[in-house]
Design an enzyme around this catalytic site. Sequence first.
Site, PDB file in Angstrom:
ATOM      1  N   LYS A   1       0.845  -1.199   0.000  1.00 38.02           N
ATOM      2  CA  LYS A   1       0.000   0.000   0.000  1.00 38.02           C
ATOM      3  C   LYS A   1       0.881   1.250   0.000  1.00 38.02           C
ATOM      4  O   LYS A   1       0.688   2.165  -0.785  1.00 38.02           O
ATOM      5  CB  LYS A   1      -0.910  -0.042   1.233  1.00 38.02           C
ATOM      6  CG  LYS A   1      -1.823   1.137   1.373  1.00 38.02           C
ATOM      7  CD  LYS A   1      -2.820   0.946   2.508  1.00 38.02           C
ATOM      8  CE  LYS A   1      -3.545   2.269   2.745  1.00 38.02           C
ATOM      9  NZ  LYS A   1      -4.548   2.209   3.787  1.00 38.02           N
TER      10      LYS A   1
ATOM     11  N   GLU B   1      10.500  -4.638   4.616  1.00 36.57           N
ATOM     12  CA  GLU B   1      10.596  -6.045   4.213  1.00 36.57           C
ATOM     13  C   GLU B   1      10.298  -6.187   2.721  1.00 36.57           C
ATOM     14  O   GLU B   1      11.015  -6.880   1.975  1.00 36.57           O
ATOM     15  CB  GLU B   1       9.579  -6.903   4.981  1.00 36.57           C
ATOM     16  CG  GLU B   1       9.840  -7.030   6.466  1.00 36.57           C
ATOM     17  CD  GLU B   1       9.116  -5.963   7.285  1.00 36.57           C
ATOM     18  OE1 GLU B   1       8.908  -4.841   6.762  1.00 36.57           O
ATOM     19  OE2 GLU B   1       8.782  -6.250   8.447  1.00 36.57           O
TER      20      GLU B   1
ATOM     21  N   GLY C   1      -4.913  -1.942   4.861  1.00 35.92           N
ATOM     22  CA  GLY C   1      -4.097  -3.067   4.410  1.00 35.92           C
ATOM     23  C   GLY C   1      -4.763  -4.409   4.663  1.00 35.92           C
ATOM     24  O   GLY C   1      -4.843  -5.273   3.785  1.00 35.92           O
ATOM     25  N   ARG C   2      -5.276  -4.603   5.875  1.00 39.13           N
ATOM     26  CA  ARG C   2      -5.838  -5.920   6.227  1.00 39.13           C
ATOM     27  C   ARG C   2      -7.246  -6.117   5.681  1.00 39.13           C
ATOM     28  O   ARG C   2      -7.878  -7.137   5.950  1.00 39.13           O
ATOM     29  CB  ARG C   2      -5.776  -6.119   7.744  1.00 39.13           C
ATOM     30  CG  ARG C   2      -6.419  -5.004   8.547  1.00 39.13           C
ATOM     31  CD  ARG C   2      -5.992  -5.056  10.019  1.00 39.13           C
ATOM     32  NE  ARG C   2      -6.487  -3.920  10.779  1.00 39.13           N
ATOM     33  CZ  ARG C   2      -5.874  -2.749  10.890  1.00 39.13           C
ATOM     34  NH1 ARG C   2      -4.739  -2.542  10.261  1.00 39.13           N
ATOM     35  NH2 ARG C   2      -6.388  -1.780  11.617  1.00 39.13           N
TER      36      ARG C   2
ATOM     37  N   GLU D   1      -4.722  -6.652  14.832  1.00 42.31           N
ATOM     38  CA  GLU D   1      -4.230  -5.333  14.410  1.00 42.31           C
ATOM     39  C   GLU D   1      -5.376  -4.324  14.490  1.00 42.31           C
ATOM     40  O   GLU D   1      -5.159  -3.135  14.689  1.00 42.31           O
ATOM     41  CB  GLU D   1      -3.650  -5.387  12.976  1.00 42.31           C
ATOM     42  CG  GLU D   1      -2.746  -4.212  12.660  1.00 42.31           C
ATOM     43  CD  GLU D   1      -1.907  -4.397  11.396  1.00 42.31           C
ATOM     44  OE1 GLU D   1      -0.706  -4.714  11.494  1.00 42.31           O
ATOM     45  OE2 GLU D   1      -2.456  -4.216  10.289  1.00 42.31           O
TER      46      GLU D   1
ATOM     47  N   HIS E   1      -4.439 -33.168  17.697  1.00 45.74           N
ATOM     48  CA  HIS E   1      -3.286 -33.949  18.128  1.00 45.74           C
ATOM     49  C   HIS E   1      -2.157 -33.057  18.626  1.00 45.74           C
ATOM     50  O   HIS E   1      -1.000 -33.482  18.695  1.00 45.74           O
ATOM     51  CB  HIS E   1      -2.804 -34.836  16.973  1.00 45.74           C
ATOM     52  CG  HIS E   1      -3.886 -35.800  16.556  1.00 45.74           C
ATOM     53  ND1 HIS E   1      -4.033 -37.042  17.122  1.00 45.74           N
ATOM     54  CD2 HIS E   1      -4.911 -35.668  15.683  1.00 45.74           C
ATOM     55  CE1 HIS E   1      -5.087 -37.648  16.594  1.00 45.74           C
ATOM     56  NE2 HIS E   1      -5.636 -36.831  15.716  1.00 45.74           N
TER      57      HIS E   1
ATOM     58  N   LYS F   1       9.324  -0.746  14.187  1.00 45.88           N
ATOM     59  CA  LYS F   1       9.882  -0.397  12.867  1.00 45.88           C
ATOM     60  C   LYS F   1      10.940   0.685  13.019  1.00 45.88           C
ATOM     61  O   LYS F   1      12.015   0.630  12.418  1.00 45.88           O
ATOM     62  CB  LYS F   1       8.781   0.142  11.936  1.00 45.88           C
ATOM     63  CG  LYS F   1       7.795  -0.881  11.426  1.00 45.88           C
ATOM     64  CD  LYS F   1       6.851  -0.194  10.431  1.00 45.88           C
ATOM     65  CE  LYS F   1       5.649  -1.049  10.104  1.00 45.88           C
ATOM     66  NZ  LYS F   1       4.647  -0.367   9.306  1.00 45.88           N
TER      67      LYS F   1
HETATM   68  O1  F6P Z   1       3.091  -2.880   9.754  1.00 44.22           O
HETATM   69  C1  F6P Z   1       1.735  -3.074   9.616  1.00 44.22           C
HETATM   70  C2  F6P Z   1       1.271  -2.780   8.222  1.00 44.22           C
HETATM   71  O2  F6P Z   1       1.162  -1.417   8.032  1.00 44.22           O
HETATM   72  C3  F6P Z   1      -0.033  -3.476   7.959  1.00 44.22           C
HETATM   73  O3  F6P Z   1      -1.125  -2.795   8.433  1.00 44.22           O
HETATM   74  C4  F6P Z   1       0.001  -3.629   6.487  1.00 44.22           C
HETATM   75  O4  F6P Z   1      -0.929  -4.557   6.038  1.00 44.22           O
HETATM   76  C5  F6P Z   1       1.431  -4.048   6.293  1.00 44.22           C
HETATM   77  O5  F6P Z   1       2.148  -3.296   7.236  1.00 44.22           O
HETATM   78  C6  F6P Z   1       1.990  -3.854   4.929  1.00 44.22           C
HETATM   79  O6  F6P Z   1       1.958  -2.526   4.538  1.00 44.22           O
HETATM   80  P1  F6P Z   1       2.166  -2.092   3.033  1.00 44.22           P
HETATM   81  O7  F6P Z   1       1.064  -2.699   2.239  1.00 44.22           O
HETATM   82  O8  F6P Z   1       2.127  -0.599   3.026  1.00 44.22           O
HETATM   83  O9  F6P Z   1       3.503  -2.614   2.581  1.00 44.22           O
END
Ligand code: F6P
Length: 532
Positions: A196, A202, A254-255, A340, A371, A500
Site C-alpha cells: 500500500k 521487508e 491493508g488488512r 491489528e 493432536h 519499525k
Molecule cells: O506494519 C503493519 C502494516 O502497516 C499493515 O497494516 C500492512 O498490512 C502491512 O504493514 C503492509 O503494509 P504495506 O502494504 O504498506 O507494505
Amino acid sequence: MGSWDDLAAHHAGVKRRTLAELFENRSRSAEFSAHADGLLFDYSKTNIDATARGLLVRLAEDAGVAARRDAMFAGAKINETEGRAVLHTALRNLEGSVTVDGEDVMSAVRRVHDQMSDFARAVRDGSFAGQGGKITDVVNIGIGGSDLGPAMGAIALAPYADGPRTHFVSNVDPAHVHDILGPLDPATTLVIVASKTFTTQETMANADAARDWMAAGVKDPAAQFAAVSTALDKTSAFGIAEERVFGFADWVGGRYSMWGPIGLSLMLAVGPEHFDEFLAGGRAMDEHFLSTPFVDNLPVLLALVGIWHNQVCGHATRAVLPYDQHLSRLPAYLQQLEMESNGKSVAMDGETLARDSGPVVWGEPGTNGQHAFYQLIHQGTRVIPCEFLLGREGHEPELAPMHRLLAANCLAQSEALMKGRSLETARKMMEAKGLEGDELERQARHRVFPGNRPSTTLLYPKLTPFVLGQIIALYEHRVFVEGVILGINSFDQWGVELGKELAQTLVPMLENGADASAKDGSTRMLLDYLRG
Ligand code: F6P
C-alpha cells in the site's frame, strides 16, 4: 444501570449453570442459531440465554453500531486518527455508487478492476508473456495485509486454480525470497510487488532481491514486474511501467484489501470470473449486515458472542478451528484482521480504554490441532472459547468418506467441550478396566473432562469463491462491530510503528558497527553476540 453492568450482573447469576442444562429447552438450537445465504451459525453451545442476548443486542444498539455501520458504507471518515474513510466494501460493490468528500469513487474502482481483469486474462492466455514464454509462476511480494489475504485465498480456492502457480514472499529473512525464487525460472515468472505504501522495509528489500534475481535471468527484468500500491510515484521510481501498476485509494486498509488489486495474484490463479464470485460473496454478506435485524445478523452475532466471552466472561483468547484444509491460513489471516484492528488500549476519543482490548486469536485447522493443543482446550485450567468452521462437502467427491470423518471429528469436539465427562463416569470406565481402590481413583481423575466449555460452529455448503467471500466479509464486519462496542478505531495500527523505528536505528549497528552506547545493556549484549 448501564448495559455492561447489567451483563456483569446477569453473568454472575448464570455462570455456574451448565451448557447441557440450557438444552432442556428443546428449541434452543433453533433459537440460538442464525442463517445467511446458505451459512448456518450455531451459538447454542454457549452460556448465552435470551436475557444475555437481549442485553448484548442493547449494548450494540447503545454503542451506535447501526449508525457507525451506515457511516462506513457511506464513505464517512470513520478512521478518525488517520482522517480516512473506510471503504473496502466499495471494492466488492462494483454496481454501487459511493462518494468520498462529495466525489464519486466507483469509477476508479471499476477502472482498476477492469485493468486487473484484462491483465489477468492476458497472463492466463499467454498474450502477456515472459521473456521465455507463457507465465508459469507468479510471485507476490508483500507483507501483512499485502500478503495474508491473497496467500490465504490462494490456498482456500486451490480447487479453482487453473492459472499460473502462485507463490508468496513476505518475511525479510533472506531465506524466504531465496527459497521461493530458487526453483523458479525468471524467464517465465511474473513478480508482483504489493505494498500500500511502497515503503515497507521487508517488501522493498525482497523486491530488490527479486529484481537482482530476475536481472540475472532475463534482459529486461522490469518487464516482468507489476506493482500494487497507493503510492504511484514510488512504483514508477522503482521502474515499473504504468500499465502494470494497479492503484487503490488510502481508504482501503491493508488488512481489508484483498478485494481489490492486492488480490491480483489470487485473480491470476483462479481467473477473473471466480474472483468476481468471491466479490459477490462479500457483497452478499454486506447486504445481510446492512439489512438484517441484529438478533439474526451474523456479523453482529459473532461480535456479541466474542464480546460475551472476552469482556463479560473474561476469556482472554479465542481459538479459530477450521475443519477445512483449504482454510489452513485463515487463523493467520484473522490474527492480523482481528488483533491489528482491535488490539488497542486507547479509545477513539483518546481516553484510556475502560475495558480490555480484543482477544488473542489463534488456531490451526482440525483435525491437526486435535493432536497438538486440544489437550489444553479440553482439560487445561483456562477456558478457551472455540470457533469451529466446516463445509457440508469438500471438493473431492471420490474421497467423500474422509470428509465424513472430518465432519464427525468437528462435531465430536464441540460436543465433548460442552458435555465433558464426570468423575463418576470416569470411575465406571476404570472399574470396567479392572482397577480398584486408590489406583482407580487416581486414574479416574485424569480422565475427567470439566465440560461446559463454549464453542460456536459456522457451517457452509462448500468452500466456493462465493462462500469464501461471505466468510471473509463476515469476519471483517464482526471485527468492526466489536470495535464500535469497545469504542476502538479498528482501522489504524499505530502499535506496529515503534518496532519499525527502532529497527532502523539497529541496522547501522549491525551493518558497520555504529555506536550502540545509547542502547540498553540487554540490547548491547545481543548486538555484541551478533556482531561476532
Ligand atoms: O506494519 C503493519 C502494516 O502497516 C499493515 O497494516 C500492512 O498490512 C502491512 O504493514 C503492509 O503494509 P504495506 O502494504 O504498506 O507494505
